[in-house]
Design a protein around this motif. Structure first.
Motif, PDB file in Angstrom:
ATOM      1  N   LYS A 122       0.811  -1.220   0.000  1.00 17.70           N
ATOM      2  CA  LYS A 122       0.000   0.000   0.000  1.00 17.70           C
ATOM      3  C   LYS A 122       0.846   1.272   0.000  1.00 17.70           C
ATOM      4  CE  LYS A 122      -4.485  -1.226   1.970  1.00 17.70           C
ATOM      5  NZ  LYS A 122      -5.244  -0.472   0.957  1.00 17.70           N
ATOM      6  N   LEU A 123       2.037   1.214   0.576  1.00 18.55           N
ATOM      7  CA  LEU A 123       2.866   2.411   0.712  1.00 18.55           C
ATOM      8  C   LEU A 123       3.248   2.987  -0.644  1.00 18.55           C
ATOM      9  CD1 LEU A 123       5.189   1.245   3.630  1.00 18.55           C
ATOM     10  CD2 LEU A 123       3.517   3.120   3.728  1.00 18.55           C
ATOM     11  N   LYS A 124       3.124   4.317  -0.743  1.00 20.20           N
ATOM     12  CA  LYS A 124       3.482   5.034  -1.966  1.00 20.20           C
ATOM     13  C   LYS A 124       4.527   6.108  -1.635  1.00 20.20           C
ATOM     14  CE  LYS A 124       0.369   3.039  -4.702  1.00 20.20           C
ATOM     15  NZ  LYS A 124       0.016   1.943  -3.806  1.00 20.20           N
ATOM     16  N   ARG A 125       5.216   6.567  -2.658  1.00 21.16           N
ATOM     17  CA  ARG A 125       6.233   7.600  -2.490  1.00 21.16           C
ATOM     18  C   ARG A 125       5.639   8.828  -1.789  1.00 21.16           C
ATOM     19  NH1 ARG A 125      11.205   8.276  -4.289  1.00 21.16           N
ATOM     20  NH2 ARG A 125      10.995   6.337  -5.497  1.00 21.16           N
ATOM     21  N   GLY A 126       6.355   9.290  -0.761  1.00 25.49           N
ATOM     22  CA  GLY A 126       5.888  10.452  -0.010  1.00 25.49           C
ATOM     23  C   GLY A 126       5.061  10.102   1.212  1.00 25.49           C
ATOM     24  N   ASP A 127       4.627   8.833   1.357  1.00 26.80           N
ATOM     25  CA  ASP A 127       3.871   8.420   2.544  1.00 26.80           C
ATOM     26  C   ASP A 127       4.785   8.402   3.767  1.00 26.80           C
ATOM     27  OD1 ASP A 127       1.561   8.130   1.101  1.00 26.80           O
ATOM     28  OD2 ASP A 127       1.708   5.960   0.886  1.00 26.80           O
ATOM     29  N   LEU A 128       4.166   8.438   4.936  1.00 22.78           N
ATOM     30  CA  LEU A 128       4.896   8.433   6.204  1.00 22.78           C
ATOM     31  C   LEU A 128       4.505   7.201   7.009  1.00 22.78           C
ATOM     32  CD1 LEU A 128       6.664   9.720   8.438  1.00 22.78           C
ATOM     33  CD2 LEU A 128       4.641  11.065   9.110  1.00 22.78           C
ATOM     34  N   LEU A 129       5.507   6.476   7.493  1.00 20.91           N
ATOM     35  CA  LEU A 129       5.275   5.272   8.294  1.00 20.91           C
ATOM     36  C   LEU A 129       5.808   5.478   9.698  1.00 20.91           C
ATOM     37  CD1 LEU A 129       4.522   2.273   8.676  1.00 20.91           C
ATOM     38  CD2 LEU A 129       6.795   1.691   7.781  1.00 20.91           C
ATOM     39  N   TYR A 130       4.949   5.229  10.703  1.00 18.04           N
ATOM     40  CA  TYR A 130       5.345   5.320  12.105  1.00 18.04           C
ATOM     41  C   TYR A 130       5.580   3.926  12.689  1.00 18.04           C
ATOM     42  CZ  TYR A 130       4.293  10.302  12.686  1.00 18.04           C
ATOM     43  OH  TYR A 130       4.306  11.683  12.597  1.00 18.04           O
ATOM     44  N   LEU A 131       6.659   3.814  13.459  1.00 18.86           N
ATOM     45  CA  LEU A 131       6.956   2.630  14.272  1.00 18.86           C
ATOM     46  C   LEU A 131       7.219   3.116  15.686  1.00 18.86           C
ATOM     47  CD1 LEU A 131       9.718   1.187  11.922  1.00 18.86           C
ATOM     48  CD2 LEU A 131       7.393   0.296  12.047  1.00 18.86           C
ATOM     49  N   LEU A 132       6.812   2.333  16.677  1.00 17.09           N
ATOM     50  CA  LEU A 132       7.131   2.758  18.043  1.00 17.09           C
ATOM     51  C   LEU A 132       8.621   2.619  18.309  1.00 17.09           C
ATOM     52  CD1 LEU A 132       6.390   3.754  20.828  1.00 17.09           C
ATOM     53  CD2 LEU A 132       5.840   1.400  21.472  1.00 17.09           C
ATOM     54  N   SER A 133       9.215   1.479  17.905  1.00 17.00           N
ATOM     55  CA  SER A 133      10.648   1.244  18.098  1.00 17.00           C
ATOM     56  C   SER A 133      11.143   0.354  16.966  1.00 17.00           C
ATOM     57  CB  SER A 133      10.926   0.597  19.456  1.00 17.00           C
ATOM     58  OG  SER A 133      10.193  -0.611  19.602  1.00 17.00           O
ATOM     59  N   ILE A 134      12.434   0.354  16.751  1.00 13.56           N
ATOM     60  CA  ILE A 134      12.990  -0.370  15.603  1.00 13.56           C
ATOM     61  C   ILE A 134      12.799  -1.873  15.741  1.00 13.56           C
ATOM     62  CG2 ILE A 134      15.356  -0.683  16.449  1.00 13.56           C
ATOM     63  CD1 ILE A 134      14.256   0.350  12.890  1.00 13.56           C
ATOM     64  N   ASP A 135      12.739  -2.402  16.965  1.00 19.69           N
ATOM     65  CA  ASP A 135      12.557  -3.851  17.118  1.00 19.69           C
ATOM     66  C   ASP A 135      11.133  -4.283  16.769  1.00 19.69           C
ATOM     67  OD1 ASP A 135      11.367  -2.729  19.329  1.00 19.69           O
ATOM     68  OD2 ASP A 135      12.166  -4.174  20.758  1.00 19.69           O
ATOM     69  N   ARG A 136      10.193  -3.316  16.667  1.00 16.87           N
ATOM     70  CA  ARG A 136       8.839  -3.662  16.200  1.00 16.87           C
ATOM     71  C   ARG A 136       8.854  -3.919  14.697  1.00 16.87           C
ATOM     72  NH1 ARG A 136       7.269  -6.225  19.573  1.00 16.87           N
ATOM     73  NH2 ARG A 136       9.469  -6.146  20.069  1.00 16.87           N
ATOM     74  N   LEU A 137       9.825  -3.314  14.003  1.00 17.56           N
ATOM     75  CA  LEU A 137       9.984  -3.609  12.579  1.00 17.56           C
ATOM     76  C   LEU A 137      10.525  -5.020  12.400  1.00 17.56           C
ATOM     77  CD1 LEU A 137       9.880  -2.599   9.642  1.00 17.56           C
ATOM     78  CD2 LEU A 137      12.206  -1.716   9.958  1.00 17.56           C
ATOM     79  N   GLY A 138      11.542  -5.371  13.192  1.00 14.22           N
ATOM     80  CA  GLY A 138      12.102  -6.712  13.119  1.00 14.22           C
ATOM     81  C   GLY A 138      13.282  -6.865  14.047  1.00 14.22           C
ATOM     82  N   ARG A 139      13.762  -8.110  14.155  1.00 14.58           N
ATOM     83  CA  ARG A 139      14.896  -8.401  15.031  1.00 14.58           C
ATOM     84  C   ARG A 139      16.034  -9.106  14.289  1.00 14.58           C
ATOM     85  NH1 ARG A 139      14.368  -7.700  20.486  1.00 14.58           N
ATOM     86  NH2 ARG A 139      12.292  -7.367  21.358  1.00 14.58           N
ATOM     87  N   ASN A 140      16.026  -9.012  12.979  1.00 13.44           N
ATOM     88  CA  ASN A 140      17.108  -9.586  12.185  1.00 13.44           C
ATOM     89  C   ASN A 140      17.953  -8.433  11.648  1.00 13.44           C
ATOM     90  OD1 ASN A 140      18.484 -10.450   9.654  1.00 13.44           O
ATOM     91  ND2 ASN A 140      17.556 -12.420  10.149  1.00 13.44           N
ATOM     92  N   TYR A 141      19.206  -8.366  12.089  1.00 14.82           N
ATOM     93  CA  TYR A 141      20.093  -7.235  11.820  1.00 14.82           C
ATOM     94  C   TYR A 141      20.138  -6.871  10.338  1.00 14.82           C
ATOM     95  CZ  TYR A 141      24.521  -4.621  11.589  1.00 14.82           C
ATOM     96  OH  TYR A 141      25.484  -3.682  11.347  1.00 14.82           O
ATOM     97  N   LYS A 142      20.457  -7.830   9.501  1.00 17.62           N
ATOM     98  CA  LYS A 142      20.610  -7.560   8.071  1.00 17.62           C
ATOM     99  C   LYS A 142      19.283  -7.247   7.401  1.00 17.62           C
ATOM    100  CE  LYS A 142      24.877 -10.166   7.297  1.00 17.62           C
ATOM    101  NZ  LYS A 142      25.522 -11.299   6.558  1.00 17.62           N
ATOM    102  N   GLU A 143      18.244  -7.984   7.798  1.00 18.35           N
ATOM    103  CA  GLU A 143      16.954  -7.793   7.140  1.00 18.35           C
ATOM    104  C   GLU A 143      16.293  -6.475   7.526  1.00 18.35           C
ATOM    105  OE1 GLU A 143      14.177 -10.934   6.879  1.00 18.35           O
ATOM    106  OE2 GLU A 143      15.681 -12.484   6.548  1.00 18.35           O
ATOM    107  N   VAL A 144      16.503  -6.025   8.769  1.00 25.37           N
ATOM    108  CA  VAL A 144      15.960  -4.728   9.178  1.00 25.37           C
ATOM    109  C   VAL A 144      16.559  -3.628   8.314  1.00 25.37           C
ATOM    110  CG1 VAL A 144      16.025  -2.981  11.005  1.00 25.37           C
ATOM    111  CG2 VAL A 144      15.351  -5.310  11.556  1.00 25.37           C
TER     112      VAL A 144
END
Length: 208
Positions: A54-76
């Motif tokens: 769904k994300l398009k150029r110029g959209d804004l994405l909020y995360l509470l903390s980076i570990d909510r995105l993921g916990r794999n160093y390279k993949e994050v």
């Protein structure tokens, strides 16, 4: 430009309220909040994949903390690159103001953001490894105390021996014996072996 939020908890019994409250403070529409109840070990998560589409150029994405995105160093880091570079999306990590691509457009800001991202994603993966280690240690300690894991095994019926005798005399078929015992074929055979072993042990005790 649309605003989105992504929430992730590691299991179905974890509470996502803190992340939802954080999204509310940023006025993220509820319909634009995507949530997965899944481990952060990789990005094979249905709601995250749906969000990325769904994300398009110029959209804004909020995360509470980076570990909510993921916990794999390279993949994050790879997902961060895909979102910010390939898709042209801005990301704001609420708990870490330095990770806000809207304010890190110059060379120094980009350098600092990249450095912070590397450190935090490394910490997230290291914490995941520590969690797995603690879980393994806890399971080993519980097993040492005699704690059994998994679904409790069904007890054999009181007339199990009679059913086995009828089956051995071919008075009932194997499917009928399994139905009467409410067991699978492997369990039925295993219980017969265990019963025979118990008889042998008793005979040895009596004869000694």
């Amino acid at each position: 430009m649309l605003t989105y939020g992504y929430i992730r908890v590691s299991s179905t019994d974890q509470n996502e309220d803190r992340q939802k409250i954080a999204m509310d403070t940023k006025n993220v529409p509820r319909k634009n909040i995507f949530m997965d109840k899944q481990s952060g070990k990789d990005f094979e998560r249905p709601q995250y994949r749906r969000l990325v589409r769904k994300l398009k150029r110029g959209d804004l994405l909020y995360l509470l903390s980076i570990d909510r995105l993921g916990r794999n160093y390279k993949e994050v880091q790879e997902q961060w690159r895909i979102l910010t570079k390939d898709k042209g999306v801005d990301i704001c990590v609420i708990d870490m103001p330095l990770l806000d691509t809207r304010t890190a457009k110059d060379l120094m800001g980009t350098f600092i953001a990249d450095l912070v991202l590397q450190i935090l994603s490394f910490v997230a993966e290291n914490e995941r490894a520590n969690i797995k280690k603690r879980q393994a240690q806890g399971i080993a300690a519980a097993k040492a105390r005699g704690v059994r894991f998994g679904r409790p095994e069904k007890p054999v019926p009181k007339n199990f021996v009679d059913i086995v005798r009828q089956w051995e005399r071919h008075e009932i078929s194997t499917p009928e014996a399994l139905r009467l015992c409410d067991m699978s074929r492997p369990t039925f055979y295993r219980k017969i072996r265990e019963n025979e072993e118990t008889k042998l042990i008793r005979c040895k005790i009596i004869s000694s």
